[in-house]
Design an enzyme around this catalytic site. Sequence first.
Site, PDB file in Angstrom:
ATOM      1  N   HIS A   1      -5.143  -3.373  -2.811  1.00  0.00           N
ATOM      2  CA  HIS A   1      -4.762  -2.473  -3.903  1.00  0.00           C
ATOM      3  C   HIS A   1      -4.593  -3.189  -5.243  1.00  0.00           C
ATOM      4  O   HIS A   1      -4.240  -2.567  -6.238  1.00  0.00           O
ATOM      5  CB  HIS A   1      -3.472  -1.717  -3.553  1.00  0.00           C
ATOM      6  CG  HIS A   1      -3.609  -0.908  -2.315  1.00  0.00           C
ATOM      7  ND1 HIS A   1      -4.121   0.368  -2.314  1.00  0.00           N
ATOM      8  CD2 HIS A   1      -3.343  -1.210  -1.021  1.00  0.00           C
ATOM      9  CE1 HIS A   1      -4.152   0.819  -1.071  1.00  0.00           C
ATOM     10  NE2 HIS A   1      -3.686  -0.117  -0.268  1.00  0.00           N
TER      11      HIS A   1
ATOM     12  N   LYS B   1     -11.611   0.701  -2.233  1.00  0.00           N
ATOM     13  CA  LYS B   1     -10.575   1.335  -3.048  1.00  0.00           C
ATOM     14  C   LYS B   1     -11.013   1.337  -4.511  1.00  0.00           C
ATOM     15  O   LYS B   1     -11.860   2.152  -4.872  1.00  0.00           O
ATOM     16  CB  LYS B   1      -9.235   0.676  -2.762  1.00  0.00           C
ATOM     17  CG  LYS B   1      -8.777   1.123  -1.359  1.00  0.00           C
ATOM     18  CD  LYS B   1      -7.688   0.368  -0.720  1.00  0.00           C
ATOM     19  CE  LYS B   1      -7.489   0.937   0.697  1.00  0.00           C
ATOM     20  NZ  LYS B   1      -6.743   0.051   1.573  1.00  0.00           N
TER      21      LYS B   1
ATOM     22  N   SER C   1       0.794  -1.227   0.000  1.00  0.00           N
ATOM     23  CA  SER C   1       0.000   0.000   0.000  1.00  0.00           C
ATOM     24  C   SER C   1       0.826   1.277   0.000  1.00  0.00           C
ATOM     25  O   SER C   1       0.361   2.298  -0.499  1.00  0.00           O
ATOM     26  CB  SER C   1      -0.959  -0.007   1.187  1.00  0.00           C
ATOM     27  OG  SER C   1      -0.272  -0.241   2.388  1.00  0.00           O
TER      28      SER C   1
HETATM   29  C1  LIG Z   1      -6.873  -0.087   2.990  1.00  0.00           C
HETATM   30  C2  LIG Z   1      -6.301  -1.412   3.329  1.00  0.00           C
HETATM   31  C3  LIG Z   1      -6.986  -2.294   4.182  1.00  0.00           C
HETATM   32  C4  LIG Z   1      -8.209  -1.866   4.930  1.00  0.00           C
HETATM   33  O1  LIG Z   1      -9.320  -1.752   4.111  1.00  0.00           O
HETATM   34  P1  LIG Z   1     -10.546  -0.842   4.545  1.00  0.00           P
HETATM   35  O2  LIG Z   1     -11.684  -1.396   3.787  1.00  0.00           O
HETATM   36  O3  LIG Z   1     -10.210   0.551   4.197  1.00  0.00           O
HETATM   37  O4  LIG Z   1     -10.717  -1.024   6.028  1.00  0.00           O
HETATM   38  C5  LIG Z   1      -6.464  -3.564   4.363  1.00  0.00           C
HETATM   39  N1  LIG Z   1      -5.321  -3.944   3.759  1.00  0.00           N
HETATM   40  C6  LIG Z   1      -4.628  -3.117   2.971  1.00  0.00           C
HETATM   41  C7  LIG Z   1      -3.364  -3.586   2.322  1.00  0.00           C
HETATM   42  C8  LIG Z   1      -5.091  -1.819   2.739  1.00  0.00           C
HETATM   43  O5  LIG Z   1      -4.381  -0.979   1.988  1.00  0.00           O
END
Ligand SMILES: *Cc1c(COP(=O)(O)O)cnc(C)c1O
Length: 398
Positions: free
Chosen positions: A208, A239, A180
Amino acid sequence: MSLTDFCQQQLNDLENQNLYRSMKTVDGSQGVYVDVDGKRYLNFCSNDYLGLASDERLIAAAKKGLDQYGFGSGASRLVCGNMTAHQMLEQKIAGLKKAEDCVVFSSGYMANVGLISALIDRNDLVFSDRLNHASIVDGITMSRAKSFRYKHNDMEALCCLLKKSSSTQKKWIITDSVFSMDGDVADLKRIAELAKEHEAHIIVDEAHGFGVLGQNGGGLVEELGLQNEIDLQMGTLSKAAGCFGAYVCGSKSVMDYLRNKARSLIYTTGLPPSVMSAAIEAINIISRSNDRRQKVLKLADDLRQKIKTLGFDTLQSTTPIIPVVVGNEDDALNLSQYLWENNIWVSAIRPPTVPKGSARLRLTVTANHDKEHVDSLINVLKNFKCCHPEQSEGSLFI
Ligand SMILES: *Cc1c(COP(=O)(O)O)cnc(C)c1O
């Protein structure tokens, strides 16, 4: 000392170390341009990779869902909050992922914490990439397993640790697919080989990767054709899907086990069904959005190349996440502030989100950005030296 005084003192300490964080407030909707305090900013820090967060089709689907199902889900899904929309979304995701079954959680954070603490116990061994997301780290802590954090993407290190581990304990390898904060990808092929050799289970976080990689947007696992080697694939709907919530995919029995054991699923209210309706539409769009995926990846390549030419370190990034590493916290804050003054929004990312000494800007591009947006960013970045001459040397430019 009063609680207020204690907290204020802690906050002052953070401020002195350039680690204090605060939120800005966006008026109106998400997009390439966002409005903050009456000014318009070019946004280069959203995870809305396919530009779906404000897509008319998602909005229409959510409205339809509201009419059909009302707003709240009323209870946890195991009580009476599991509605047609939740069910349909899970089938849809399992189909896209070519998995036997899928469970939707309230968020990616809750999915990781829930699945890891449900499946892994104190007798197990966990091998986790050093740069894995905080929700994975927290899930491992809750599992009380013995954990080893291997050097980022270092397959030799992982191999050594596995070799040294006892053969009787259950072993787990957990990794982000796309990291991330670095925007690079895990060596899943090698991880799958090592897992086979050492009889370890694999959990991959596609937060991602989902929507961005793979022919159908299924993520890195799909791109590499490793669906059968990975025990659990999780990802978020917040995302690239532009919605909210998260999924875990795997075999029927593993998913049913999670429905019975994952506390972050059992002890929380089901997501509002209209959010599920929007997510169903998002999955439909994702599966036929190869053009959007090509566009965002190509734009990212272009931007990354230009940033490198300016002398910045973008690490091993190959995805729409482009780190611009500057080193210390105040350099990162200064660069972010400079862009902000030029109506460009890129947040500074500092420890503990990234390792100490690797504070950075984390640039992200979306399918709604165009070449002209990339060019305006580069033009502003280019002038950073002349506007802040005291920073033209030293840690900023490598
Ligand atoms: C954003 C993210 C999460 C958490 O996801 P949310 O739905 O925003 O709680 C988990 N793992 C990774 C690698 C992330 O980047």
